[in-house]
Design a protein around this motif. Structure first.
Motif, short mmCIF file in Angstrom:
data_model
loop_
_atom_site.label_atom_id
_atom_site.label_comp_id
_atom_site.label_asym_id
_atom_site.label_seq_id
_atom_site.Cartn_x
_atom_site.Cartn_y
_atom_site.Cartn_z
N ASN A 168 0.79 -1.24 0.00
CA ASN A 168 0.00 0.00 0.00
C ASN A 168 0.82 1.28 0.00
O ASN A 168 0.25 2.38 0.00
CB ASN A 168 -0.98 0.01 1.18
CG ASN A 168 -0.28 -0.03 2.54
OD1 ASN A 168 0.88 0.32 2.65
ND2 ASN A 168 -1.01 -0.45 3.56
N ALA A 169 2.15 1.18 0.01
CA ALA A 169 2.99 2.39 0.05
C ALA A 169 2.68 3.33 -1.10
O ALA A 169 2.59 4.55 -0.92
CB ALA A 169 4.47 2.00 0.02
N ALA A 170 2.48 2.79 -2.29
CA ALA A 170 2.21 3.63 -3.46
C ALA A 170 0.90 4.39 -3.31
O ALA A 170 0.78 5.53 -3.78
CB ALA A 170 2.18 2.78 -4.73
N ASP A 171 -0.09 3.79 -2.65
CA ASP A 171 -1.37 4.47 -2.43
C ASP A 171 -1.20 5.70 -1.54
O ASP A 171 -1.81 6.75 -1.79
CB ASP A 171 -2.38 3.51 -1.79
CG ASP A 171 -2.73 2.34 -2.69
OD1 ASP A 171 -2.68 2.51 -3.93
OD2 ASP A 171 -3.04 1.25 -2.17
N VAL A 181 6.76 7.78 3.32
CA VAL A 181 6.12 6.80 4.19
C VAL A 181 7.19 6.05 4.98
O VAL A 181 8.30 5.83 4.50
CB VAL A 181 5.27 5.78 3.40
CG1 VAL A 181 4.11 6.47 2.71
CG2 VAL A 181 6.11 5.02 2.39
N GLY A 182 6.85 5.69 6.20
CA GLY A 182 7.75 4.90 7.02
C GLY A 182 7.24 3.49 7.16
O GLY A 182 6.02 3.28 7.31
N GLY A 183 8.13 2.52 7.10
CA GLY A 183 7.71 1.14 7.23
C GLY A 183 8.85 0.23 7.62
O GLY A 183 10.02 0.56 7.39
N SER A 184 8.51 -0.91 8.20
CA SER A 184 9.55 -1.82 8.70
C SER A 184 9.85 -2.97 7.75
O SER A 184 10.72 -3.80 8.04
CB SER A 184 9.11 -2.38 10.06
OG SER A 184 7.87 -3.08 9.94
N THR A 209 10.62 0.93 -7.25
CA THR A 209 10.07 0.75 -8.60
C THR A 209 8.54 0.71 -8.60
O THR A 209 7.92 0.88 -9.65
CB THR A 209 10.59 -0.54 -9.24
OG1 THR A 209 10.16 -1.67 -8.47
CG2 THR A 209 12.11 -0.53 -9.35
N ARG A 210 7.95 0.50 -7.41
CA ARG A 210 6.50 0.34 -7.33
C ARG A 210 5.76 1.63 -6.97
O ARG A 210 4.55 1.63 -6.86
CB ARG A 210 6.15 -0.75 -6.31
CG ARG A 210 6.67 -2.13 -6.72
CD ARG A 210 6.35 -3.19 -5.69
NE ARG A 210 4.92 -3.42 -5.53
CZ ARG A 210 4.40 -4.32 -4.71
NH1 ARG A 210 5.20 -5.06 -3.95
NH2 ARG A 210 3.10 -4.48 -4.62
N ILE A 211 6.51 2.70 -6.76
CA ILE A 211 5.84 3.96 -6.36
C ILE A 211 5.76 4.93 -7.53
O ILE A 211 6.44 4.79 -8.52
CB ILE A 211 6.57 4.61 -5.17
CG1 ILE A 211 8.04 4.90 -5.53
CG2 ILE A 211 6.48 3.72 -3.96
CD1 ILE A 211 8.79 5.62 -4.45
#
Length: 211
Positions: A168-171, A181-184, A209-211
């Motif tokens: 869901n980062a791209a969203d 965005v921050g994520g682990s 590449t996915r954003i």
């Protein structure tokens, strides 16, 4: 003069994924920093959830001076002082309290406090914070909440964390009020413990590449 937060925003324009790191072993700091940079990332947040957190920040900065490294889970005035002495470029807190607000002093400009409601976001902005962290993002409404906030509060900028993933980062990043965005998931505790640096590089490259 360019502030650290301006530098963070510039770095986020190149790579808006911020790995949130729990690193118990200081020896992992340098190779971890090298793996993140090799994967194309420009910013990292090292949580102060372990005794080694401050030293990890120091070692990551030594290994990759151009990597912007911040301290996460900043809860007290002592955390603020220690993080700045360790060379932190920015500070992240899960929320804000009166004592922490007082302790931040001149460091408020580089602090990203967690908020979960519109009222909290407005209050933090009035206090002088320039970027906010929707946290925990998934529980606080996620993409829908940020989209709704952008209408009445278009001047606020966010770095959502908590429930952000590869899926869901791209969203989140498609929203105009999201800087990063921050994520682990990029470098998990398991990755770090195993020294799986090639996996970290691969996940960072895939995320970009996915954003």
């Amino acid at each position: 003069m360019t502030s650290s937060l301006d530098a963070l925003k510039a770095a986020a324009r190149r790579a808006p994924i911020v790995p949130v790191l729990v690193v118990p072993d200081v020896d992992a700091a340098a190779p971890l920093a090298e793996a993140l940079v090799a994967g194309g990332l420009t910013i990292a947040e090292v949580t102060l959830r372990t005794e080694s957190g401050l030293k990890v920040i120091e070692e990551m900065k030594k290994a990759q001076p151009d990597l912007i490294v911040g301290a996460g889970t900043v809860l007290t005035g002592e955390d603020v002082s220690n993080a700045m002495n360790a060379g932190s470029d920015f500070l992240v807190s899960p929320g804000m309290s009166p004592k922490l607000l007082d302790a931040l002093g001149d460091h408020k400009d580089i602090t990203i406090p967690g908020v979960a409601t519109a009222s909290e976001a407005m209050t933090r902005h009035e206090e002088g914070f320039r970027m906010l962290k929707l946290f925990p993002a998934a529980i606080a409404g996620g993409v829908g909440a940020l989209k709704a906030l952008s209408g009445p509060l278009p001047h606020l900028e966010f770095m959502p964390t908590g429930g952000v993933s590869a899926d869901n980062a791209a969203d989140y990043l498609a929203l105009p009020n999201v800087v990063a965005v921050g994520g682990s998931w990029i470098a998990t505790e398991k990755d770090v413990a195993a020294g799986a640096w090639s996996d970290v590089v691969a996940k960072a490259k895939t995320a970009l590449t996915r954003i």
